[in-house]
Motif scaffolding. Structure first.
Motif, PDB file in Angstrom:
ATOM      1  N   GLU A 195     -17.610 -57.789   8.314  1.00 14.07           N
ATOM      2  CA  GLU A 195     -17.069 -58.876   9.143  1.00 14.07           C
ATOM      3  C   GLU A 195     -15.547 -58.866   9.011  1.00 14.07           C
ATOM      4  O   GLU A 195     -15.005 -58.730   7.917  1.00 14.07           O
ATOM      5  N   THR A 196     -14.840 -59.041  10.109  1.00 14.49           N
ATOM      6  CA  THR A 196     -13.415 -58.714  10.200  1.00 14.49           C
ATOM      7  C   THR A 196     -12.566 -59.313   9.088  1.00 14.49           C
ATOM      8  O   THR A 196     -11.835 -58.600   8.380  1.00 14.49           O
ATOM      9  N   LEU A 197     -12.610 -60.626   8.905  1.00 18.47           N
ATOM     10  CA  LEU A 197     -11.709 -61.268   7.936  1.00 18.47           C
ATOM     11  C   LEU A 197     -12.184 -61.062   6.502  1.00 18.47           C
ATOM     12  O   LEU A 197     -11.369 -60.843   5.593  1.00 18.47           O
ATOM     13  N   LEU A 198     -13.494 -61.106   6.272  1.00 18.61           N
ATOM     14  CA  LEU A 198     -14.003 -60.834   4.923  1.00 18.61           C
ATOM     15  C   LEU A 198     -13.697 -59.390   4.528  1.00 18.61           C
ATOM     16  O   LEU A 198     -13.364 -59.117   3.364  1.00 18.61           O
ATOM     17  N   ARG A 199     -13.796 -58.478   5.497  1.00 19.15           N
ATOM     18  CA  ARG A 199     -13.483 -57.069   5.207  1.00 19.15           C
ATOM     19  C   ARG A 199     -12.042 -56.923   4.709  1.00 19.15           C
ATOM     20  O   ARG A 199     -11.776 -56.172   3.759  1.00 19.15           O
ATOM     21  N   LYS A 200     -11.117 -57.666   5.325  1.00 17.73           N
ATOM     22  CA  LYS A 200      -9.723 -57.594   4.891  1.00 17.73           C
ATOM     23  C   LYS A 200      -9.571 -58.117   3.468  1.00 17.73           C
ATOM     24  O   LYS A 200      -8.837 -57.527   2.653  1.00 17.73           O
ATOM     25  N   ALA A 201     -10.269 -59.199   3.135  1.00 19.57           N
ATOM     26  CA  ALA A 201     -10.208 -59.733   1.769  1.00 19.57           C
ATOM     27  C   ALA A 201     -10.715 -58.702   0.773  1.00 19.57           C
ATOM     28  O   ALA A 201     -10.114 -58.499  -0.294  1.00 19.57           O
ATOM     29  N   LEU A 202     -11.816 -58.034   1.099  1.00 19.19           N
ATOM     30  CA  LEU A 202     -12.370 -57.016   0.205  1.00 19.19           C
ATOM     31  C   LEU A 202     -11.406 -55.843   0.063  1.00 19.19           C
ATOM     32  O   LEU A 202     -11.248 -55.280  -1.033  1.00 19.19           O
ATOM     33  N   ASP A 203     -10.746 -55.476   1.154  1.00 18.89           N
ATOM     34  CA  ASP A 203      -9.754 -54.404   1.085  1.00 18.89           C
ATOM     35  C   ASP A 203      -8.629 -54.764   0.120  1.00 18.89           C
ATOM     36  O   ASP A 203      -8.192 -53.929  -0.685  1.00 18.89           O
ATOM     37  N   VAL A 204      -8.137 -56.009   0.217  1.00 18.06           N
ATOM     38  CA  VAL A 204      -7.044 -56.446  -0.660  1.00 18.06           C
ATOM     39  C   VAL A 204      -7.500 -56.452  -2.117  1.00 18.06           C
ATOM     40  O   VAL A 204      -6.718 -56.148  -3.026  1.00 18.06           O
ATOM     41  N   MET A 205      -8.764 -56.757  -2.335  1.00 17.94           N
ATOM     42  CA  MET A 205      -9.318 -56.716  -3.700  1.00 17.94           C
ATOM     43  C   MET A 205      -9.458 -55.294  -4.215  1.00 17.94           C
ATOM     44  O   MET A 205      -9.723 -55.082  -5.406  1.00 17.94           O
ATOM     45  N   GLY A 206      -9.321 -54.306  -3.345  1.00 17.68           N
ATOM     46  CA  GLY A 206      -9.487 -52.912  -3.744  1.00 17.68           C
ATOM     47  C   GLY A 206     -10.898 -52.404  -3.615  1.00 17.68           C
ATOM     48  O   GLY A 206     -11.268 -51.392  -4.230  1.00 17.68           O
ATOM     49  N   ILE A 207     -11.697 -53.087  -2.792  1.00 24.62           N
ATOM     50  CA  ILE A 207     -13.095 -52.700  -2.609  1.00 24.62           C
ATOM     51  C   ILE A 207     -13.264 -52.070  -1.232  1.00 24.62           C
ATOM     52  O   ILE A 207     -13.198 -52.753  -0.209  1.00 24.62           O
ATOM     53  N   PRO A 208     -13.457 -50.762  -1.160  1.00 24.33           N
ATOM     54  CA  PRO A 208     -13.616 -50.104   0.150  1.00 24.33           C
ATOM     55  C   PRO A 208     -14.986 -50.403   0.742  1.00 24.33           C
ATOM     56  O   PRO A 208     -15.909 -50.849   0.049  1.00 24.33           O
ATOM     57  N   ALA A 209     -15.094 -50.189   2.028  1.00 23.44           N
ATOM     58  CA  ALA A 209     -16.386 -50.358   2.690  1.00 23.44           C
ATOM     59  C   ALA A 209     -17.377 -49.362   2.117  1.00 23.44           C
ATOM     60  O   ALA A 209     -17.068 -48.179   1.933  1.00 23.44           O
ATOM     61  N   SER A 210     -18.561 -49.834   1.833  1.00 25.98           N
ATOM     62  CA  SER A 210     -19.584 -48.973   1.257  1.00 25.98           C
ATOM     63  C   SER A 210     -20.100 -47.975   2.292  1.00 25.98           C
ATOM     64  O   SER A 210     -20.297 -48.323   3.461  1.00 25.98           O
ATOM     65  N   THR A 211     -20.326 -46.761   1.853  1.00 24.52           N
ATOM     66  CA  THR A 211     -20.891 -45.753   2.757  1.00 24.52           C
ATOM     67  C   THR A 211     -22.342 -46.048   3.071  1.00 24.52           C
ATOM     68  O   THR A 211     -22.911 -45.485   4.007  1.00 24.52           O
ATOM     69  N   ASP A 212     -22.942 -46.963   2.280  1.00 25.73           N
ATOM     70  CA  ASP A 212     -24.336 -47.333   2.527  1.00 25.73           C
ATOM     71  C   ASP A 212     -24.458 -48.346   3.652  1.00 25.73           C
ATOM     72  O   ASP A 212     -25.552 -48.618   4.145  1.00 25.73           O
ATOM     73  N   LEU A 213     -23.318 -48.962   4.022  1.00 29.27           N
ATOM     74  CA  LEU A 213     -23.362 -49.973   5.068  1.00 29.27           C
ATOM     75  C   LEU A 213     -23.235 -49.310   6.428  1.00 29.27           C
ATOM     76  O   LEU A 213     -22.322 -48.516   6.659  1.00 29.27           O
ATOM     77  N   ARG A 214     -24.119 -49.638   7.320  1.00 27.56           N
ATOM     78  CA  ARG A 214     -24.066 -49.087   8.671  1.00 27.56           C
ATOM     79  C   ARG A 214     -23.339 -50.080   9.569  1.00 27.56           C
ATOM     80  O   ARG A 214     -23.764 -51.220   9.728  1.00 27.56           O
ATOM     81  N   THR A 215     -22.237 -49.653  10.120  1.00 27.06           N
ATOM     82  CA  THR A 215     -21.451 -50.520  10.985  1.00 27.06           C
ATOM     83  C   THR A 215     -22.028 -50.514  12.387  1.00 27.06           C
ATOM     84  O   THR A 215     -22.165 -49.458  13.000  1.00 27.06           O
ATOM     85  N   GLY A 216     -22.342 -51.692  12.915  1.00 28.10           N
ATOM     86  CA  GLY A 216     -22.854 -51.796  14.266  1.00 28.10           C
ATOM     87  C   GLY A 216     -21.748 -51.615  15.286  1.00 28.10           C
ATOM     88  O   GLY A 216     -20.560 -51.635  14.967  1.00 28.10           O
ATOM     89  N   ALA A 217     -22.135 -51.407  16.520  1.00 29.10           N
ATOM     90  CA  ALA A 217     -21.162 -51.236  17.599  1.00 29.10           C
ATOM     91  C   ALA A 217     -20.391 -52.530  17.813  1.00 29.10           C
ATOM     92  O   ALA A 217     -20.971 -53.619  17.849  1.00 29.10           O
ATOM     93  N   THR A 218     -19.077 -52.410  17.931  1.00 28.00           N
ATOM     94  CA  THR A 218     -18.239 -53.567  18.210  1.00 28.00           C
ATOM     95  C   THR A 218     -17.254 -53.215  19.312  1.00 28.00           C
ATOM     96  O   THR A 218     -17.026 -52.049  19.623  1.00 28.00           O
ATOM     97  N   LYS A 219     -16.645 -54.255  19.864  1.00 26.88           N
ATOM     98  CA  LYS A 219     -15.695 -54.091  20.960  1.00 26.88           C
ATOM     99  C   LYS A 219     -14.610 -55.140  20.797  1.00 26.88           C
ATOM    100  O   LYS A 219     -14.900 -56.290  20.455  1.00 26.88           O
TER     101      LYS A 219
END
Length: 481
Positions: free
Chosen positions: A425-449
């Motif tokens: 999710e856009t804003l939570l993803r940014k918070a996790l990035d700042v924490m130093g936590i990359p997106a997990s490769t196990d997570l499948r990102t759905g189509a977005t626009k």
């Protein structure tokens, strides 16, 4: 000499901040009486109140220069100080009971929050992109959820020319949904009928704990949509829900916290005190949460009545405070983040690092009171700005149309909106990035626009925009001159 007068203020004296959707001066009033005599009486009452306690009372026009026979809506506007830039919040209503209910989170709604955005580059057809579905609402019962895309209302495609009439006309609406397919949002066959009903909105919408052992992070995440302590039946119901959320965070060893206040335009300061007291680092009942400044008459009165520190308000001693495990707090914001939400952000800054992510906030450091006629002569009422707040370091520099500038500006324009707590999710993803936590490769990102907004507002139900309220209430002393 002072005398006390009951002005019918709602709630408790511990400064309350509230934001709700309600009638404003550009709505045609359902007038109790159209006689000049009634208008004159109401307007005289309004002027007396404003001349006594309004933060900018000494900037009001002289009473003798005003026409008191005009509509109270028009009369009230003549008293407001710099409407477009300073006092953007004071208002008058002709139905104080209805407004008080809305201030307490009780309203007749479908129970949806949404943004309006264009579906393609032609900027003709638009969609309602649901970002919130209220717990216990007709919309939730009908099966609507965050992330749904509404394409048609009552069988008609939403466009830039008809959306206002379509979204403002019905107690019952049939929503036709859409789907993102191959980068294009298209209508599908799903229709959902929703009828508005009275809902007492539970502001504790969602909470979760995200464990990232490899990074030494246990992250608490909570979505909180308004500062309301409880219901008539249980005055502490929602505050206690917050306490239970933080008890869970504490038991699971949360060491990073994300407060999602994107949809929170304010509420009771008593609840703001509760939330801040559950979060703050090295705080206690002896530490200042915020300070108040009233007009000169009331500043002198409160200090004479209650001492030099009368306008300093402290944190609460909350057993489930997790501040000792935190070095910072992340707050997700939008231009609808206001009042009590901004008070929490500002009040925590002297004690810990507050990282804000999203859009500029609304910019409301003012507080006021909702006031009814103590003699019951009419249902007119006013929401009047009494003063402004500052934190323990006397900082209060966000009370402008630009609000608070986020630490990280992130536009929340990728649709369909992902569920709360989804790590992509856009804003939570940014918070996790700042924490130093990359997106997990196990997570499948759905189509977005990415879509272009029709307006910057986040709406509720029939094009309602939650007004930003910061309310202090009790028996206000009338100061005799």
């Amino acid at each position: 000499m002072l005398k006390f007068k009951n002005y019918g203020l709602t709630g408790c004296l511990a400064l309350l901040l509230f934001t709700v959707s309600c009638k404003t001066s550009d709505v045609d009033p359902e007038v109790v009486s159209t006689t000049d005599t009634t208008y004159t009486s109401v307007n005289s009452w309004v002027y007396e109140l404003m001349n006594d306690a309004y933060f900018w009372y000494d900037d009001m026009p002289t009473e003798s220069t005003l026409d008191k026979t005009i509509s109270p809506f028009d009369f009230f506007e003549k008293l407001i100080y710099q409407r477009t830039t300073v006092d953007r919040f004071s208002m008058i209503t002709d139905d104080i009971d209805d407004l008080e209910n809305e201030f307490n989170g009780i309203s007749t709604i479908y129970g949806i929050g949404y943004s309006l955005s264009y579906l393609d580059n032609t900027q003709t057809s638009i969609g309602m992109f649901l970002n919130l579905v209220v717990k216990g609402s007709p919309a939730e019962a009908a099966g609507l959820k965050r992330g749904d895309i509404v394409m048609k209302v009552n069988g008609t495609q939403l466009t830039s020319s008809n959306y206002s009439s379509l979204l403002s006309s019905s107690e019952t609406a049939v929503f036709t949904l859409g789907t993102l397919t191959n980068g294009v949002i298209v209508v599908n066959s799903t229709t959902i009928s929703v009828t508005r009903a009275v809902v007492n909105e539970d502001p504790v919408v969602f909470s979760s704990v995200i464990t990232k052992a490899d990074y030494g992070k246990t992250i608490g995440y909570v979505v909180y949509t308004q500062f309301v302590p409880g219901t008539d039946a249980d005055a502490k119901k929602y505050d206690d829900e917050l306490r239970a959320v933080f008890a869970n965070f504490k038991s699971q060893g949360v060491n990073e916290l994300v407060l999602d206040l994107r949809f929170n335009s304010g509420g009771y300061i008593s609840s703001a005190e509760t939330l801040a007291s559950l979060v703050g680092k090295s705080i206690s009942g002896s530490k200042i949460f915020y300070k108040e400044q009233w007009n000169d008459k009331y500043t002198a009165y409160w200090k004479k009545a209650n001492g030099a520190n009368a306008l300093n308000y402290s944190f609460l001693d909350e057993a489930n405070n997790i501040g000792s495990s935190l070095s910072r707090v992340f707050v997700l914001t939008s231009n609808g983040t206001a009042s009590a939400s901004e008070l929490v952000i500002n009040g925590l800054k002297p004690y810990m690092d507050v990282v804000t992510i999203g859009e500029h906030t609304a910019g409301k450091n003012l507080f006021g009171s909702l006031i009814s006629d103590d003699q019951g002569r009419w249902k007119w009422g006013i929401y009047m700005m009494l003063g402004q707040t500052a934190n323990a370091n006397d900082q209060s520099d966000y009370g402008t149309v630009d609000g608070m500038t986020p630490t990280y500006i992130v536009e929340d324009s990728s649709v369909p909106y992902l569920p709360f707590g989804d790590e992509n999710e856009t804003l939570l993803r940014k918070a996790l990035d700042v924490m130093g936590i990359p997106a997990s490769t196990d997570l499948r990102t759905g189509a977005t626009k990415r879509v272009a907004a029709v307006t910057s507002h986040m709406y509720r139900d029939n094009l309602q925009v939650k007004e930003n309220r910061m309310i202090r209430t009790d028996h206000l002393p009338l100061l005799n001159n």
